[in-house]
Design a protein around this motif. Sequence first.
Motif, PDB file in Angstrom:
ATOM      1  N   UNK A  70     -38.983 -24.851 -26.968  1.00 41.34           N
ATOM      2  CA  UNK A  70     -38.668 -23.491 -26.523  1.00 41.34           C
ATOM      3  C   UNK A  70     -39.044 -23.260 -25.062  1.00 41.34           C
ATOM      4  N   UNK A  71     -39.647 -24.268 -24.418  1.00 41.64           N
ATOM      5  CA  UNK A  71     -39.885 -24.160 -22.978  1.00 41.64           C
ATOM      6  C   UNK A  71     -41.313 -23.891 -22.551  1.00 41.64           C
ATOM      7  N   UNK A  72     -42.291 -24.232 -23.408  1.00 45.14           N
ATOM      8  CA  UNK A  72     -43.700 -24.037 -23.005  1.00 45.14           C
ATOM      9  C   UNK A  72     -44.008 -24.769 -21.705  1.00 45.14           C
ATOM     10  N   UNK A  73     -43.632 -26.035 -21.647  1.00 40.69           N
ATOM     11  CA  UNK A  73     -43.937 -26.837 -20.455  1.00 40.69           C
ATOM     12  C   UNK A  73     -43.171 -26.340 -19.236  1.00 40.69           C
ATOM     13  N   UNK A  74     -41.938 -25.895 -19.451  1.00 42.15           N
ATOM     14  CA  UNK A  74     -41.140 -25.362 -18.339  1.00 42.15           C
ATOM     15  C   UNK A  74     -41.846 -24.158 -17.722  1.00 42.15           C
ATOM     16  N   UNK A  75     -42.289 -23.244 -18.576  1.00 44.30           N
ATOM     17  CA  UNK A  75     -42.974 -22.050 -18.077  1.00 44.30           C
ATOM     18  C   UNK A  75     -44.326 -22.407 -17.474  1.00 44.30           C
ATOM     19  N   UNK A  76     -45.050 -23.333 -18.071  1.00 42.53           N
ATOM     20  CA  UNK A  76     -46.375 -23.706 -17.563  1.00 42.53           C
ATOM     21  C   UNK A  76     -46.285 -24.322 -16.169  1.00 42.53           C
ATOM     22  N   UNK A  97     -54.581 -15.284  -3.476  1.00 35.96           N
ATOM     23  CA  UNK A  97     -53.882 -16.265  -2.636  1.00 35.96           C
ATOM     24  C   UNK A  97     -53.645 -17.572  -3.392  1.00 35.96           C
ATOM     25  N   UNK A  98     -53.140 -18.580  -2.668  1.00 36.81           N
ATOM     26  CA  UNK A  98     -52.843 -19.885  -3.267  1.00 36.81           C
ATOM     27  C   UNK A  98     -54.117 -20.546  -3.797  1.00 36.81           C
ATOM     28  N   UNK A  99     -53.951 -21.315  -4.867  1.00 37.20           N
ATOM     29  CA  UNK A  99     -55.087 -21.966  -5.525  1.00 37.20           C
ATOM     30  C   UNK A  99     -54.775 -23.428  -5.794  1.00 37.20           C
ATOM     31  N   UNK A 100     -55.833 -24.231  -5.955  1.00 38.89           N
ATOM     32  CA  UNK A 100     -55.661 -25.618  -6.363  1.00 38.89           C
ATOM     33  C   UNK A 100     -55.484 -25.674  -7.873  1.00 38.89           C
ATOM     34  N   UNK A 101     -54.398 -26.305  -8.318  1.00 40.69           N
ATOM     35  CA  UNK A 101     -54.055 -26.364  -9.741  1.00 40.69           C
ATOM     36  C   UNK A 101     -54.109 -27.811 -10.219  1.00 40.69           C
ATOM     37  N   UNK A 102     -54.804 -28.040 -11.325  1.00 37.27           N
ATOM     38  CA  UNK A 102     -54.819 -29.354 -11.968  1.00 37.27           C
ATOM     39  C   UNK A 102     -54.058 -29.246 -13.282  1.00 37.27           C
ATOM     40  N   UNK A 103     -52.929 -29.947 -13.367  1.00 36.83           N
ATOM     41  CA  UNK A 103     -52.041 -29.877 -14.526  1.00 36.83           C
ATOM     42  C   UNK A 103     -52.135 -31.192 -15.302  1.00 36.83           C
ATOM     43  N   UNK A 104     -52.698 -31.133 -16.513  1.00 34.72           N
ATOM     44  CA  UNK A 104     -52.787 -32.319 -17.360  1.00 34.72           C
ATOM     45  C   UNK A 104     -51.532 -32.416 -18.202  1.00 34.72           C
ATOM     46  N   UNK A 105     -50.684 -33.388 -17.900  1.00 40.28           N
ATOM     47  CA  UNK A 105     -49.385 -33.515 -18.555  1.00 40.28           C
ATOM     48  C   UNK A 105     -49.418 -34.665 -19.554  1.00 40.28           C
ATOM     49  N   UNK A 106     -49.508 -34.318 -20.830  1.00 40.89           N
ATOM     50  CA  UNK A 106     -49.492 -35.313 -21.898  1.00 40.89           C
ATOM     51  C   UNK A 106     -48.156 -35.309 -22.634  1.00 40.89           C
ATOM     52  N   UNK A 107     -47.156 -34.669 -22.021  1.00 42.23           N
ATOM     53  CA  UNK A 107     -45.844 -34.526 -22.645  1.00 42.23           C
ATOM     54  C   UNK A 107     -44.784 -35.409 -21.995  1.00 42.23           C
ATOM     55  N   UNK A 130     -51.110 -28.209  -3.227  1.00 36.94           N
ATOM     56  CA  UNK A 130     -52.173 -27.682  -4.094  1.00 36.94           C
ATOM     57  C   UNK A 130     -51.920 -27.967  -5.568  1.00 36.94           C
ATOM     58  N   UNK A 131     -50.705 -28.398  -5.881  1.00 37.23           N
ATOM     59  CA  UNK A 131     -50.323 -28.673  -7.273  1.00 37.23           C
ATOM     60  C   UNK A 131     -50.607 -30.156  -7.560  1.00 37.23           C
ATOM     61  N   UNK A 132     -51.635 -30.400  -8.392  1.00 38.52           N
ATOM     62  CA  UNK A 132     -52.007 -31.758  -8.763  1.00 38.52           C
ATOM     63  C   UNK A 132     -51.651 -32.002 -10.228  1.00 38.52           C
ATOM     64  N   UNK A 133     -50.905 -33.055 -10.485  1.00 39.04           N
ATOM     65  CA  UNK A 133     -50.502 -33.396 -11.850  1.00 39.04           C
ATOM     66  C   UNK A 133     -51.229 -34.669 -12.285  1.00 39.04           C
ATOM     67  N   UNK A 134     -51.678 -34.693 -13.542  1.00 35.88           N
ATOM     68  CA  UNK A 134     -52.406 -35.856 -14.054  1.00 35.88           C
ATOM     69  C   UNK A 134     -51.780 -36.333 -15.356  1.00 35.88           C
ATOM     70  N   UNK A 168     -57.752 -23.785 -11.176  1.00 31.91           N
ATOM     71  CA  UNK A 168     -56.824 -23.591 -12.291  1.00 31.91           C
ATOM     72  C   UNK A 168     -56.675 -24.914 -13.040  1.00 31.91           C
ATOM     73  N   UNK A 169     -56.808 -24.865 -14.355  1.00 28.02           N
ATOM     74  CA  UNK A 169     -56.594 -26.038 -15.201  1.00 28.02           C
ATOM     75  C   UNK A 169     -55.560 -25.688 -16.266  1.00 28.02           C
ATOM     76  N   UNK A 170     -54.501 -26.496 -16.357  1.00 27.95           N
ATOM     77  CA  UNK A 170     -53.476 -26.302 -17.385  1.00 27.95           C
ATOM     78  C   UNK A 170     -53.413 -27.561 -18.237  1.00 27.95           C
ATOM     79  N   UNK A 171     -53.550 -27.393 -19.542  1.00 22.13           N
ATOM     80  CA  UNK A 171     -53.586 -28.519 -20.481  1.00 22.13           C
ATOM     81  C   UNK A 171     -52.318 -28.495 -21.330  1.00 22.13           C
ATOM     82  N   UNK A 172     -51.494 -29.516 -21.175  1.00 22.83           N
ATOM     83  CA  UNK A 172     -50.204 -29.605 -21.879  1.00 22.83           C
ATOM     84  C   UNK A 172     -50.153 -30.903 -22.698  1.00 22.83           C
TER      85      UNK A 172
END
Length: 344
Positions: A70-76, A97-107, A130-134, A168-172
């Motif tokens: 349904x698009x969880x990852x798209x929106x995240x 303002x802008x922030x450093x984001x750590x995106x954990x992508x397990x998808x 600032x967008x870091x993907x792991x 910011x930490x996003x866990x996917x």
Amino acid sequence: MLSEKIDLIKKDIHIHEQKLNSNPLETGCLIVKEANTWVNEAKNRPIPNMLFSELWYENEVCILFSDTNLGKSILAVQIADSLSKGKKIYGFKLEGSARNVLYLDFELSDKQFENRYSDNFTNHYQFNKNFLRAELNTDSGLPKEYKNFEEYLCNTLPDSISKHKASILIVDNLTYLSGENEKAKDALVLMKTLKQISRIHRVSILVLAHTPKRDETKPITKNDLAGSKMLMNFCDSCFTIGKSSQDTSLRYIKQIKQRNTEHIYDSENILLCSITKETNFLRFCFEEFDSEKNHLQTTNNKSSDEINDQIRVLVAEGLTNEKIGSRLGYSESGIRSRRKKLNL
């Protein structure tokens, strides 16, 4: 001499009283302070900013859940992109303002990620630095001192957050981290760890989670989240994505839990969005506010072909999208989306 000794004693008493007032009285696992002390200490901290309208605020552990595809990852990713640039998404609010984001992508694999944010593997979208993907390092085994991967990851996260100065930490997604998250024990340990990381490192956390198969004729509630009871207890806020029965490209966002605001985006005020990819960025596009009941499946739903035939007739009569929607029980954006596909 006597007066000097008295002054020293008074000074010692004053210092002792200050310590008693400033230091909490620790009783086992409790920290006890006067109510005024809590308020005065809180006044020295900034008011939390909105990260994604009233759905997610700074320093919260927030859960975004929905059924698969349904698009969880798209929106995240869209939220991560917005926060990394300090630029709000149309239709949603962003403070700060802008922030450093750590995106954990397990998808997604890196190639799948590339495809989603390019035009058929060309003309790639440019993310902010600032967008870091792991991704998970599949070449590294589980060290002997850890019982499982979740424990290993939770011990690794603080170092990664500090090293990259992420706020910011996003866990996917949660399902990958805890395959048995429907069990209260597993959900409790994981959410307590994330809450601890959020508190100690002042990190705002968004966790993606799934729903078991649900009845699409009924509104979405907190009970639709897998492991709902424990997960809801340990998150600060929660919102969900629902599928619209009006058109396959439409989704709606609904607020489930909040602590920093009133319940704004409830069943009578959902955020209706379409999923679009005009060039090289797959995204949610805000359409309008609506009622959830207009987008639920019904037992007497007409077939798609029947609805399309009715739309053709009403368009020929010169009715607007809004009037056609009113006749058929659809939103204006639902009619607009169907007309676009029908070239009407």
